[in-house]
Design a protein around this motif. Structure first.
Motif, PDB file in Angstrom:
ATOM      1  N   ALA A  11       0.882  -1.166   0.087  1.00 46.75           N
ATOM      2  CA  ALA A  11       0.007  -0.170   0.116  1.00 46.75           C
ATOM      3  C   ALA A  11       1.078   1.104  -0.008  1.00 46.75           C
ATOM      4  CB  ALA A  11      -0.951   0.159   1.296  1.00 46.75           C
ATOM      5  N   LEU A  12       2.204   1.174   0.740  1.00 45.39           N
ATOM      6  CA  LEU A  12       2.960   2.346   0.651  1.00 45.39           C
ATOM      7  C   LEU A  12       3.461   2.648  -0.484  1.00 45.39           C
ATOM      8  CD1 LEU A  12       4.580   1.851   4.320  1.00 45.39           C
ATOM      9  CD2 LEU A  12       2.742   3.427   3.959  1.00 45.39           C
ATOM     10  N   SER A  13       4.052   1.539  -1.235  1.00 43.73           N
ATOM     11  CA  SER A  13       4.516   1.617  -2.306  1.00 43.73           C
ATOM     12  C   SER A  13       3.674   2.105  -3.452  1.00 43.73           C
ATOM     13  CB  SER A  13       5.260   0.253  -2.795  1.00 43.73           C
ATOM     14  OG  SER A  13       6.172  -0.310  -1.966  1.00 43.73           O
ATOM     15  N   ARG A  65      18.572   7.619  10.318  1.00 40.74           N
ATOM     16  CA  ARG A  65      18.945   8.296  11.494  1.00 40.74           C
ATOM     17  C   ARG A  65      18.020   7.817  12.605  1.00 40.74           C
ATOM     18  NH1 ARG A  65      19.484   9.550  15.995  1.00 40.74           N
ATOM     19  NH2 ARG A  65      20.398  11.129  16.688  1.00 40.74           N
ATOM     20  N   PHE A  66      16.662   8.087  12.266  1.00 44.08           N
ATOM     21  CA  PHE A  66      15.792   7.918  13.438  1.00 44.08           C
ATOM     22  C   PHE A  66      14.748   6.428  13.153  1.00 44.08           C
ATOM     23  CE2 PHE A  66      16.119  12.686  12.419  1.00 44.08           C
ATOM     24  CZ  PHE A  66      16.666  12.877  13.833  1.00 44.08           C
ATOM     25  N   GLY A  67      15.201   5.733  12.294  1.00 41.12           N
ATOM     26  CA  GLY A  67      14.243   4.471  12.335  1.00 41.12           C
ATOM     27  C   GLY A  67      13.304   4.748  10.983  1.00 41.12           C
ATOM     28  N   ARG A  68      12.580   3.670  10.680  1.00 45.36           N
ATOM     29  CA  ARG A  68      11.794   3.923   9.493  1.00 45.36           C
ATOM     30  C   ARG A  68      10.342   4.322   9.884  1.00 45.36           C
ATOM     31  NH1 ARG A  68      16.656   2.705   7.187  1.00 45.36           N
ATOM     32  NH2 ARG A  68      17.276   0.625   7.523  1.00 45.36           N
ATOM     33  N   ARG A  69       9.784   3.877  11.033  1.00 48.25           N
ATOM     34  CA  ARG A  69       8.476   4.513  11.418  1.00 48.25           C
ATOM     35  C   ARG A  69       8.147   5.892  11.439  1.00 48.25           C
ATOM     36  NH1 ARG A  69       4.752   1.635  13.957  1.00 48.25           N
ATOM     37  NH2 ARG A  69       4.474   3.269  15.577  1.00 48.25           N
ATOM     38  N   LEU A  70       8.967   6.649  12.168  1.00 57.42           N
ATOM     39  CA  LEU A  70       8.784   7.899  12.353  1.00 57.42           C
ATOM     40  C   LEU A  70       8.633   8.758  11.215  1.00 57.42           C
ATOM     41  CD1 LEU A  70       8.285  10.428  14.187  1.00 57.42           C
ATOM     42  CD2 LEU A  70      10.582  10.562  14.641  1.00 57.42           C
ATOM     43  N   PRO A  71       9.783   8.548  10.204  1.00 57.76           N
ATOM     44  CA  PRO A  71       9.640   9.354   9.061  1.00 57.76           C
ATOM     45  C   PRO A  71       8.327   9.241   7.938  1.00 57.76           C
ATOM     46  CG  PRO A  71      11.864   8.837   9.426  1.00 57.76           C
ATOM     47  CD  PRO A  71      11.085   8.006  10.431  1.00 57.76           C
ATOM     48  N   LEU A  72       8.203   7.802   8.095  1.00 61.58           N
ATOM     49  CA  LEU A  72       6.920   7.080   7.255  1.00 61.58           C
ATOM     50  C   LEU A  72       5.670   7.865   7.968  1.00 61.58           C
ATOM     51  CD1 LEU A  72       6.080   5.510   5.208  1.00 61.58           C
ATOM     52  CD2 LEU A  72       6.116   3.572   6.852  1.00 61.58           C
ATOM     53  N   LEU A  73       5.465   7.776   9.202  1.00 58.32           N
ATOM     54  CA  LEU A  73       4.226   8.261   9.597  1.00 58.32           C
ATOM     55  C   LEU A  73       3.925   9.905   9.301  1.00 58.32           C
ATOM     56  CD1 LEU A  73       4.208   6.897  13.402  1.00 58.32           C
ATOM     57  CD2 LEU A  73       2.656   6.468  11.479  1.00 58.32           C
ATOM     58  N   GLY A 106       4.279  11.543  -0.100  1.00 57.10           N
ATOM     59  CA  GLY A 106       4.174  10.227  -0.598  1.00 57.10           C
ATOM     60  C   GLY A 106       5.259   9.510  -0.935  1.00 57.10           C
ATOM     61  N   CYS A 107       6.432  10.020  -1.094  1.00 59.46           N
ATOM     62  CA  CYS A 107       7.680   9.431  -1.300  1.00 59.46           C
ATOM     63  C   CYS A 107       8.163   8.760  -0.151  1.00 59.46           C
ATOM     64  CB  CYS A 107       8.900  10.365  -1.960  1.00 59.46           C
ATOM     65  SG  CYS A 107       9.110  11.801  -0.843  1.00 59.46           S
ATOM     66  N   ALA A 108       7.871   9.237   1.044  1.00 56.95           N
ATOM     67  CA  ALA A 108       8.095   8.530   2.424  1.00 56.95           C
ATOM     68  C   ALA A 108       7.939   6.992   2.085  1.00 56.95           C
ATOM     69  CB  ALA A 108       7.584   9.230   3.431  1.00 56.95           C
ATOM     70  N   GLY A 109       6.733   6.781   1.764  1.00 58.56           N
ATOM     71  CA  GLY A 109       6.344   5.238   1.652  1.00 58.56           C
ATOM     72  C   GLY A 109       7.251   4.522   0.795  1.00 58.56           C
ATOM     73  N   MET A 110       7.551   5.034  -0.434  1.00 61.96           N
ATOM     74  CA  MET A 110       8.365   4.404  -1.476  1.00 61.96           C
ATOM     75  C   MET A 110       9.785   4.222  -0.853  1.00 61.96           C
ATOM     76  SD  MET A 110       6.920   6.745  -4.657  1.00 61.96           S
ATOM     77  CE  MET A 110       7.998   5.980  -5.623  1.00 61.96           C
ATOM     78  N   VAL A 111      10.277   5.225  -0.211  1.00 64.94           N
ATOM     79  CA  VAL A 111      11.777   5.152   0.382  1.00 64.94           C
ATOM     80  C   VAL A 111      11.852   4.050   1.463  1.00 64.94           C
ATOM     81  CG1 VAL A 111      13.652   6.297   1.663  1.00 64.94           C
ATOM     82  CG2 VAL A 111      12.594   7.186  -0.179  1.00 64.94           C
ATOM     83  N   VAL A 112      10.884   4.114   2.384  1.00 65.39           N
ATOM     84  CA  VAL A 112      10.916   3.276   3.634  1.00 65.39           C
ATOM     85  C   VAL A 112      10.589   1.943   3.240  1.00 65.39           C
ATOM     86  CG1 VAL A 112       9.947   3.103   6.009  1.00 65.39           C
ATOM     87  CG2 VAL A 112      10.580   5.222   5.227  1.00 65.39           C
ATOM     88  N   SER A 113       9.659   1.514   2.503  1.00 66.24           N
ATOM     89  CA  SER A 113       9.382   0.397   2.106  1.00 66.24           C
ATOM     90  C   SER A 113      10.376  -0.579   1.598  1.00 66.24           C
ATOM     91  CB  SER A 113       7.952   0.261   1.001  1.00 66.24           C
ATOM     92  OG  SER A 113       8.443   1.143  -0.195  1.00 66.24           O
TER      93      SER A 113
END
Length: 396
Positions: A11-13, A65-73, A106-113
């Protein structure tokens, strides 16, 4: 990988293609509403590509630096708010600006996924997972234009962006409730001040940059098709807006099927093996597309045959280019994913803008840009193989 995580990552991608494909049928309507032409409406698509290219460079170091979740949220929330702003747009300039901000979220989901897959999988398994994600992502190009056309005719163009607002709100809840942190707590902390140096290092990594550009050129051909197809299908060949999704979705179905075939193929030969061979078939289909578009056929179907081949090839090219580029980037998977995506969408933005600049009332500009991308992808694939051999880098 657990099915729940795979669905969330899918879904994020899908944020990128969904936010693009969903509003494609509305291009002619937006041109009339804002008293302009389709070529100027395409600037909202180009602005989205630019936002994707720039935003990913920010989220990569943040994810390391901060992990995957925080930038994604944070990113998903920004996408949600910008989607609402698009629905309320009173001018084309407003829409273009809101689309740019929407892309930054939207690009947060693409990077983090991509980084999460690299956290959890080895290179071969990554290629399989990326192929599985293509199944989830691929539903967007099938359902989005069809749903967008129906919403357009039933409730008007703002309803398209209202749906994106609701979709992103649900994704935010999914991440908040069910996506765990995948960056290992023992992983070295990547200081933000070193982000620029990390990008410089990645640019000097020949195999990484080669695979990234090969995938970027392949995806640029797809976005040239995305940018040009509303005019070609709806305006040039008279496909009704509500039926545009069926034509568009048939090509996406080929993409999905070939991506699932790729998950089986990479178990027998590595992703690099299939990447180097499929790129030639991509070029052959693109050359056929130019030849047919040059003859300006009276019917649409002769164009659809090589177009189907071009888009289907991406089901092998994209996951394998991504897996090959991300191999060996474990400690800095966020930055590598960011640069990979940024390069790809920078090229995609250029290709989409070029289709609009070459517009001449025929399908030829779209075909020429796709063919140019395929030609450069073949060249980059060859150069990458040469760089791997010279550096003694084994091809996965």
């Amino acid at each position: 990988m657990p099915l729940r995580i795979l669905l969330i990552l899918g879904a994020l991608s899908a944020f990128g293609p969904l936010a693009i494909d969903f509003y494609l049928p509305s291009f002619p309507t937006l041109a009339r509403v804002f008293d302009t032409d389709v070529e100027h409406v395409q600037l909202s698509l180009a602005a989205y590509f630019v936002g994707l290219a720039l935003g990913q460079l920010v989220y990569g170091p943040l994810a390391d630096r901060f992990g995957r979740r925080l930038p994604l949220l944070v990113g998903v929330l920004l996408f949600c708010l910008a989607s609402l702003a698009c629905a309320l747009a009173q001018s084309l300039e407003w829409l273009i600006s809101a689309r740019f901000v929407q892309a930054l979220g939207g690009c947060a989901g693409m990077v983090v996924s991509r980084a999460v897959v690299r956290d959890l999988c080895d290179p071969i398994s990554s290629a399989k997972v990326f192929s599985q994600l293509m199944l989830v992502m691929g539903l967007a190009p099938i359902l989005a234009p069809l749903g967008g056309g129906l919403l357009l005719n039933s409730f008007g163009w703002p309803s398209i962006f209202i749906c994106l607002t609701l979709f992103s709100a649900l994704c935010w809840l999914g991440v908040a409730l069910w996506l765990p942190e995948t960056l290992a707590p023992t992983a070295p902390v990547a200081p933000l001040r070193g982000a620029f140096g990390e990008y410089v290092r990645l640019f000097g990594d020949g195999p990484f940059i080669g695979h990234a550009l090969t995938g970027g050129l392949a995806i640029a051909g797809m976005f040239a098709y995305i940018a040009g197809s509303p005019f070609v299908f709806i305006e040039l060949y008279g496909v009704p807006a509500e039926h545009y999704g069926w034509v568009f979705g048939s090509n996406a179905a080929g993409f999905i099927l070939v991506a699932q075939l790729n998950a089986w193929l990479v178990a027998r030969h590595g992703p690099g093996y299939w990447l180097r061979r499929t790129v030639w078939f991509y070029l052959v289909c693109a050359l056929l597309l130019v030849a047919i578009a040059s003859s300006q056929p009276a019917a649409l179907w002769p164009l659809l045959v090589p177009l189907f081949g071009c888009i289907a090839c991406l089901g092998i090219l994209l996951p394998n280019a991504t897996a090959s580029a991300m191999a060996g980037q474990g400690r800095h998977a966020g930055s590598a994913s960011a640069l990979l995506g940024s390069l790809q969408f920078a090229i995609a933005a250029s290709a989409a803008a070029l289709v609009g600049a070459l517009h001449d009332g025929s399908a030829l500009p779209m075909a020429l840009v796709i063919c140019g991308c395929a030609t450069l992808a073949v060249l980059m694939s060859r150069l990458t193989r040469w760089a791997e051999r010279r550096a003694g880098h084994p091809s996965i």
